[in-house]
Design a protein around this motif. Structure first.
Motif, PDB file in Angstrom:
ATOM      1  N   ARG A  39      -1.187   8.560   2.556  1.00 22.52           N
ATOM      2  CA  ARG A  39      -1.842   7.252   2.401  1.00 22.52           C
ATOM      3  C   ARG A  39      -2.584   6.885   3.692  1.00 22.52           C
ATOM      4  O   ARG A  39      -3.695   6.368   3.658  1.00 22.52           O
ATOM      5  N   SER A  43      -6.545   6.283   4.050  1.00 25.49           N
ATOM      6  CA  SER A  43      -7.073   5.032   4.573  1.00 25.49           C
ATOM      7  C   SER A  43      -8.115   5.280   5.659  1.00 25.49           C
ATOM      8  O   SER A  43      -9.199   4.681   5.661  1.00 25.49           O
ATOM      9  N   LYS A  76       1.635  -1.868   5.246  1.00 20.87           N
ATOM     10  CA  LYS A  76       1.369  -2.796   4.147  1.00 20.87           C
ATOM     11  C   LYS A  76       0.029  -2.532   3.474  1.00 20.87           C
ATOM     12  O   LYS A  76      -0.080  -2.543   2.251  1.00 20.87           O
ATOM     13  N   LYS A  77      -1.000  -2.281   4.268  1.00 20.54           N
ATOM     14  CA  LYS A  77      -2.321  -2.105   3.672  1.00 20.54           C
ATOM     15  C   LYS A  77      -2.520  -0.696   3.095  1.00 20.54           C
ATOM     16  O   LYS A  77      -3.532  -0.432   2.451  1.00 20.54           O
ATOM     17  N   TYR A  79      -0.899   0.496   0.706  1.00 19.20           N
ATOM     18  CA  TYR A  79      -0.500   0.498  -0.698  1.00 19.20           C
ATOM     19  C   TYR A  79      -1.526  -0.180  -1.598  1.00 19.20           C
ATOM     20  O   TYR A  79      -1.221  -0.530  -2.733  1.00 19.20           O
ATOM     21  N   SER A  80      -2.744  -0.344  -1.106  1.00 24.13           N
ATOM     22  CA  SER A  80      -3.807  -0.910  -1.935  1.00 24.13           C
ATOM     23  C   SER A  80      -4.164   0.087  -3.031  1.00 24.13           C
ATOM     24  O   SER A  80      -3.903   1.295  -2.912  1.00 24.13           O
ATOM     25  N   THR A  81      -4.755  -0.405  -4.104  1.00 24.29           N
ATOM     26  CA  THR A  81      -5.137   0.472  -5.224  1.00 24.29           C
ATOM     27  C   THR A  81      -6.107   1.551  -4.781  1.00 24.29           C
ATOM     28  O   THR A  81      -5.994   2.719  -5.168  1.00 24.29           O
ATOM     29  N   THR A  82      -7.065   1.171  -3.934  1.00 26.16           N
ATOM     30  CA  THR A  82      -8.076   2.124  -3.452  1.00 26.16           C
ATOM     31  C   THR A  82      -7.438   3.264  -2.680  1.00 26.16           C
ATOM     32  O   THR A  82      -7.727   4.443  -2.923  1.00 26.16           O
ATOM     33  N   THR A  84      -4.260   4.177  -2.694  1.00 30.11           N
ATOM     34  CA  THR A  84      -3.323   4.914  -3.550  1.00 30.11           C
ATOM     35  C   THR A  84      -4.045   5.994  -4.351  1.00 30.11           C
ATOM     36  O   THR A  84      -3.604   7.150  -4.400  1.00 30.11           O
ATOM     37  N   ARG A 159       2.610  -9.210  -9.777  1.00 36.66           N
ATOM     38  CA  ARG A 159       1.454  -8.339 -10.000  1.00 36.66           C
ATOM     39  C   ARG A 159       0.984  -8.482 -11.440  1.00 36.66           C
ATOM     40  O   ARG A 159       1.793  -8.479 -12.366  1.00 36.66           O
TER      41      ARG A 159
END
Length: 223
Positions: A39, A43, A76-77, A79-82, A84, A159
């Motif tokens: 991840r 990123s 934390k950031k 795990y965003s959809t993008t 992931t 969610r």
């Protein structure tokens, strides 16, 4: 290194992450979430707008210590959809997997003395990252059970997603993980298989801890 290495592999939403964190804390083990490094890579790949053709130079120019710090401080950031979705695609690439597995194996070797051992959690820990681990687990559950558990967590986190979508996403993820060319999800050789479909979290924790203490009785004297 003489300290204990334990691996916990399994499909998405099998509970391996929560279980690994809990046991690591109780037994004073270092907890390594192996998937977070993919991840983190995704990123940075996205932020730098890297073209896949530029991948070799991007990898060679990455400072390993800075990369590890980025992963630690930006969880934390990641795990965003993008991130992931991109991480799932990039994890299929052999060059990326080689780069990250080398980092993880070096971390096992240089583990700080304050810990009794290390627990690695992911999808290829017992088969690729630490095939010589002293104890391996493969944690799983029926697809619908995993979907129900993940959906309940999403509801708790407010969610906006349906159970049907969660089920579909998990089914797709299972297919991708099991059929990727490099380091597919599999039961590691010699792993203890635990299907926790009919166990709650605490029951699963107790089962795993009992197995650990039966295999490594000296550990009881260290906690």
């Amino acid at each position: 290194m003489n300290r204990i290495v334990i691996t916990i592999d399994g499909p998405a939403a099998s509970g391996k992450g929560s279980l690994s964190k809990k046991i690591s804390k109780e037994l004073n083990f270092y907890y390594m979430e192996t998937g977070i490094y993919y991840r983190g890579f995704a990123s940075l790949f996205y932020q730098n707008q890297v073209n896949i053709l530029e991948l070799p130079s991007f990898i060679s120019n990455l400072d390993i210590n800075e990369f590890k710090e980025y992963v630690i401080h930006n969880k934390k950031k990641l795990y965003s959809t993008t991130v992931t979705k991109l991480a799932s695609r990039l994890a299929k690439n052999l060059d990326i997997r080689t780069f990250i597995v080398k980092i993880q194996q070096d971390m096992i070797i240089t583990l700080e003395k304050q810990f009794n051992g290390i627990i690695l959690e992911g999808r290829d820990c017992g088969s690729v990252v630490a095939p010589e681990a002293g104890l391996k687990f493969y944690l799983t559950a029926r697809l619908k059970v995993r979907a129900e558990r993940r959906f309940s967590q999403f509801v708790k986190d407010k969610r906006d997603i349906s159970y049907e979508q969660v089920l579909s996403d998990l089914k797709e993820r299972d297919v991708q993980d099991k059929n990727r060319k490099h380091s597919p999800l599999q039961k590691p050789k010699g792993a203890v298989v635990i299907d926790n479909s009919d166990y709650n979290f605490e029951e699963t924790i107790n089962i795993v801890k009992n197995i650990i203490f039966s295999r490594i009785p000296t550990l009881k004297n260290k906690i």
